[in-house]
Design a protein around this motif. Structure first.
Motif: not given
Length: 155
Positions: A30-31, A34, A52, A54, A66-68, A145, A147
């Motif tokens: 999980r983000l 960023y 953000p 992600g 990857v989706s953000m 980034l 995570w």
């Protein structure tokens, strides 16, 4: 802490910059943040704003996704902010020493298709930091980034 204690503590734990194995990355992340670091070293919020969200998935089959997204205007009735709202891509991945290489097969940004995205990679327990660089008109800009391994993910 004495010098002897410091040295003993450092040798008993694996340093966060040690080379990784693919198994270290497999799972869901999980983000947390960023950030952008400019050519002058100044840090600013990244293109997805101050908070953000992600997900980064690394599969044992060496597929990744990857989706953000931006979340600071996600409340009902909030005015959409200018700029990037979503970023994502998927494809393959491999480790190369202390770097992870993403081979982009699909992307929300067509200019990434077919490219290799190389990220410096540091794993410190459950926190993964990926740093990429891009040359801009004013110099090299880095995206950092951070995570965190998703809850319940096996190690």
């Amino acid at each position: 802490m004495t010098a002897a204690t410091s040295a003993g503590a450092a040798s008993s734990a694996e340093p966060p910059h040690a080379d990784l194995t693919p198994g270290d990355l497999v799972g869901t992340w999980r983000l947390e943040s960023y950030l952008t670091v400019g050519p002058d070293g100044a840090t600013a919020e990244g293109p997805l704003g101050p908070a953000p969200a992600g997900l980064l998935l690394y599969g044992a089959d060496h597929r990744m996704s990857v989706s953000m997204m931006r979340t600071d205007d996600a409340e009902p009735g909030a005015e959409p902010r200018a700029g990037t709202r979503f970023m994502g891509y998927a494809g393959g991945w491999r480790l190369a020493g202390r770097q992870v290489v993403h081979t982009v097969a699909v992307s929300s940004h067509s200019y990434l298709l077919g490219t290799r995205q190389v990220r410096d990679c540091v794993l410190d327990d459950e926190v993964l930091t990926l740093t990429g660089s891009a040359r801009t008109a004013d110099g090299v800009r880095r995206g950092v980034l951070t995570w965190r391994r998703a809850d319940g993910e096996p190690r």
